[in-house]
Design an enzyme around this catalytic site. Structure first.
Site, PDB file in Angstrom:
ATOM      1  N   ARG A 142     -15.492  -1.496  12.661  1.00 12.49           N
ATOM      2  CA  ARG A 142     -15.541  -1.536  14.246  1.00 12.49           C
ATOM      3  C   ARG A 142     -15.497  -0.444  15.051  1.00 12.49           C
ATOM      4  O   ARG A 142     -16.064  -0.381  16.257  1.00 12.49           O
ATOM      5  CB  ARG A 142     -14.688  -2.690  14.430  1.00 12.49           C
ATOM      6  CG  ARG A 142     -15.181  -4.045  14.267  1.00 12.49           C
ATOM      7  CD  ARG A 142     -13.894  -5.070  14.348  1.00 12.49           C
ATOM      8  NE  ARG A 142     -12.742  -4.992  13.801  1.00 12.49           N
ATOM      9  CZ  ARG A 142     -12.182  -5.173  12.703  1.00 12.49           C
ATOM     10  NH1 ARG A 142     -13.196  -5.902  11.909  1.00 12.49           N
ATOM     11  NH2 ARG A 142     -10.986  -5.086  11.848  1.00 12.49           N
TER      12      ARG A 142
ATOM     13  N   GLU B 267      -0.349  -2.721   3.031  1.00  9.15           N
ATOM     14  CA  GLU B 267       0.588  -3.987   3.019  1.00  9.15           C
ATOM     15  C   GLU B 267       0.754  -4.199   1.516  1.00  9.15           C
ATOM     16  O   GLU B 267       1.909  -4.196   0.872  1.00  9.15           O
ATOM     17  CB  GLU B 267       0.352  -5.108   3.813  1.00  9.15           C
ATOM     18  CG  GLU B 267       1.688  -5.865   4.540  1.00  9.15           C
ATOM     19  CD  GLU B 267       1.063  -6.956   5.282  1.00  9.15           C
ATOM     20  OE1 GLU B 267       0.013  -6.938   5.865  1.00  9.15           O
ATOM     21  OE2 GLU B 267       2.096  -7.770   5.384  1.00  9.15           O
TER      22      GLU B 267
HETATM   23  P1  AMP Z   1      -3.788   0.150  10.217  1.00  7.35           P
HETATM   24  O1  AMP Z   1      -4.231   1.074   8.975  1.00  7.35           O
HETATM   25  O2  AMP Z   1      -2.692  -0.982   9.669  1.00  7.35           O
HETATM   26  O3  AMP Z   1      -3.468   0.625  11.566  1.00  7.35           O
HETATM   27  O4  AMP Z   1      -4.997  -0.743  10.507  1.00  7.35           O
HETATM   28  C1  AMP Z   1      -6.017  -0.581  11.249  1.00  7.35           C
HETATM   29  C2  AMP Z   1      -7.420  -1.069  10.764  1.00  7.35           C
HETATM   30  O5  AMP Z   1      -7.339  -2.499  10.203  1.00  7.35           O
HETATM   31  C3  AMP Z   1      -8.107  -1.047  11.955  1.00  7.35           C
HETATM   32  O6  AMP Z   1      -9.811  -0.441  11.648  1.00  7.35           O
HETATM   33  C4  AMP Z   1      -8.562  -2.441  12.306  1.00  7.35           C
HETATM   34  O7  AMP Z   1      -9.802  -2.738  12.622  1.00  7.35           O
HETATM   35  C5  AMP Z   1      -7.978  -3.312  11.230  1.00  7.35           C
HETATM   36  N1  AMP Z   1      -6.854  -4.215  11.840  1.00  7.35           N
HETATM   37  C6  AMP Z   1      -5.543  -4.161  11.332  1.00  7.35           C
HETATM   38  N2  AMP Z   1      -4.780  -5.205  11.680  1.00  7.35           N
HETATM   39  C7  AMP Z   1      -5.628  -5.891  12.617  1.00  7.35           C
HETATM   40  C8  AMP Z   1      -5.646  -7.104  13.299  1.00  7.35           C
HETATM   41  N3  AMP Z   1      -4.306  -7.735  13.608  1.00  7.35           N
HETATM   42  N4  AMP Z   1      -6.504  -7.389  14.013  1.00  7.35           N
HETATM   43  C9  AMP Z   1      -7.785  -6.784  14.142  1.00  7.35           C
HETATM   44  N5  AMP Z   1      -8.031  -5.786  13.288  1.00  7.35           N
HETATM   45  C10 AMP Z   1      -7.021  -5.238  12.532  1.00  7.35           C
END
Ligand code: AMP
Length: 176
Positions: free
Chosen positions: A64, A101
């Site tokens: 995205r 996770e």
């Molecule tokens: P993180 O590495 O945990 O910061 O996750 C970020 C990536 O995962 C981004 O590319 C987001 O598009 C996706 N992502 C993580 N959590 C969500 C969520 N609750 N809703 C939508 N996209 C998420």
């Protein structure tokens, strides 16, 4: 950006519970993409933040981050660099592992995508735990880029992702 524009964007983000797995509330931005006016408002938010900065390239995170990042790069007239999940880029890559996770993931960047000293803005739709963007920051620096800032449409503040991006200014437009 005017606060009513922010609120219009916020109202369009759809919460999808238990996607992609139980316990996660997925922030679905497709209603923003599907509405010409709102998509423009979202791109304008990024552009406003970029104005006044000397930027050589935008790096967008798979997938995205491509949608927002490429539109921003187009408007600024600068290059766009895709940072992809492992195995998707065809040429030689640098890669960085990061923890999710459950288990690990790996992001990749073409070795020649950024020239030494180029000034980079990193764009994604959402900052959650920060693992993805921290590995993006590592890769950008590994290939010689100067990371000016990381920009996100949405930040899930309760996950403290910006702590993982220590040393990189972080900007987000919709905070939860
Ligand atoms: P993180 O590495 O945990 O910061 O996750 C970020 C990536 O995962 C981004 O590319 C987001 O598009 C996706 N992502 C993580 N959590 C969500 C969520 N609750 N809703 C939508 N996209 C998420």
């Amino acid at each position: 950006m005017p606060s009513d524009s922010i609120e219009k964007l916020r109202a369009a983000v759809r919460d999808v519970p238990d996607f992609p797995k139980p316990g996660i509330i997925f922030k679905d931005i497709t209603p923003i993409l599907g509405n010409g006016k709102l998509f423009r408002v979202a791109i304008e938010a990024f552009l406003e933040q970029c104005r006044g900065q000397e930027i050589d390239k935008i790096v967008g995170i798979d997938a995205r981050g491509f949608l927002f990042g490429s539109a921003v790069a187009y408007d600024l007239g600068v290059g766009f660099v895709p940072l992809r999940k492992k195995g998707r880029l065809p040429y030689r890559t640098e890669s960085a592992k990061y923890s999710l996770e459950y288990g690990e993931a790996e992001m990749e960047l073409h070795v020649d995508a950024i020239e030494r000293g180029e000034k980079i803005v990193l764009i994604d739709d959402l900052l959650a735990t920060g693992g993805t963007s921290a590995s993006a920051a590592t890769l950008i620096r590994k290939v010689g880029g100067v990371l000016l800032e990381a920009q996100f449409l949405i930040e899930l503040e309760f996950l403290h992702g910006r702590q993982k991006l220590e040393g990189t200014p972080v900007v987000s437009f919709l905070k939860y």
